[in-house]
Design a protein around this motif. Structure first.
Motif: not given
Length: 381
Positions: A282-297
């Motif tokens: 799921l995190g990789r989907r979010i990262e792909a959407h925003f185009g950069r590494p993410q810090d996700i809660e």
């Protein structure tokens, strides 16, 4: 017009940070990503905040004084920011604004348990996350309590830590406005933080999952050490299971409390390996959407994972754009020349125009891609 004061989260996208703040803009974007679940809710916009601030002309003079305070003068910042917060919390919410918030709340269920969360316009930015600088209130029940906590979120723009953070980052207090997110509360078995790039090594291909029992406040506040899973290419490659002695849980009539975890459960993992892998997907989907590494809660409840926040990881050194998903090895041109500082744009351009080999930029520095030379035995030495 009440429409400008309250927007549903699924009406919001990343282009509306000025109206809804960074957190709400990201939540709106998250709710549109296929397969990503975000708790339902709405946002009280920055228009409402500006209206509240205009109700107290005395705030102008205090903001002037705050903008002149030395960022190291903690006592002066503490005193002034406390006065500003108190003034904001004492302003009565105008009837039409209160009615707009109450109507939105009724759509969630008037007595539904809610999370009331700050969403400042200088928050979750690519270069400064402002993580933890403003306030969040969990398990808030009923219209009166929600309105009170919305006021507290407005006031939390002027906590001592938020004021100091802005002063140190050269951000004018008057240019930052506060929106407030109200979401249906999630009551999770486990929760925590997912970094889609390893925050310690900077490796973009290794994701790190921190997990604990109950609400995520226990991890964020440092109450417990989390379980840590490292995931690469769809499998857990390392994990450390902590002794989780405490957790934060929601109370039936509102609010939260610390509870002790029974001894036989303390060293059980908060997630299975399969769950950690699923979360990283799921995190990789979010990262792909925003185009950069993410810090996700994230939260894990009976019905699966829900995402409650995503912000850019701002501590990673940028890497040159490669145009493919392969591994690359770069050599820093400046460090070879004992020039360790970032270069000016003119300097970068001159080097790129005159160099014998292609040079790539990242973080104000120049890099040469030596991958192919390292791959060949003749040039490797």
């Amino acid at each position: 017009m009440t429409e400008q004061y309250v927007w549903d989260l699924n009406e919001i996208d990343e282009t509306q940070v000025a109206v809804v703040g960074g957190k709400a803009a990201h939540l709106g974007a998250l709710s549109r990503i296929d397969g990503i679940r975000v708790p339902a809710g709405f946002c009280v916009t920055t228009d409402a905040f500006r209206r509240i601030m205009a109700e107290a002309p005395s705030l102008d003079e205090r903001l002037d004084r705050l903008s002149r305070v030395d960022p190291d003068d903690r006592e002066a910042i503490r005193t002034l920011s406390a006065q500003i917060r108190r003034t904001i919390e004492e302003i009565a919410v105008p009837d039409d604004l209160a009615a707009a918030i109450t109507r939105a709340l009724a759509r969630l269920g008037e007595q539904a348990a809610c999370a009331v969360r700050s969403s400042a316009t200088a928050e979750d930015l690519p270069t400064a996350s402002f993580a933890g600088q403003q306030d969040t209130y969990l398990n808030v029940v009923g219209p009166t309590a929600v309105l009170q906590h919305v006021s507290r979120c407005w006031a939390s723009l002027f906590t001592e830590r938020a004021v100091t953070y802005r002063r140190r980052n050269g951000i004018d207090h008057r240019t930052v406005h506060m929106a407030v997110v109200v979401q249906r509360m999630v009551f999770p078995h486990a929760s925590g933080i997912l970094f889609t790039a390893d925050p310690v090594t900077g490796n973009r291909k290794v994701a790190t999952v921190d997990a604990g029992f109950g609400l995520g406040e226990a991890l964020v506040s440092g109450l417990v050490n989390p379980d840590v899973f490292k995931v690469r290419d769809g499998e857990v490659v390392a994990k450390e299971i902590a002794a989780k002695e405490r957790a934060v849980q929601a109370l039936a009539d509102g609010g939260t409390r610390e509870v002790a975890i029974e001894a036989q459960r303390q060293e059980q993992p908060a997630l299975t390996d399969a769950q950690a892998v699923r979360l990283v997907q799921l995190g990789r989907r979010i990262e792909a959407h925003f185009g950069r590494p993410q810090d996700i809660e994230w939260c894990l409840a009976d019905d699966g994972f829900q995402i409650v926040q995503s912000r850019p990881v701002t501590t990673l050194f940028p890497v040159p754009e490669a145009g493919d998903a392969e591994n690359h090895v770069y050599v820093s041109v400046g460090h070879q020349q004992m020039m360790t500082d970032a270069m000016k744009p003119l300097g970068l351009s001159v080097w790129q125009l005159t160099a014998m080999v292609p040079m790539h930029t990242a973080g104000g520095r120049l890099f040469v891609d030596v991958t192919r030379r390292l791959a060949a035995p003749a040039s490797r030495a």
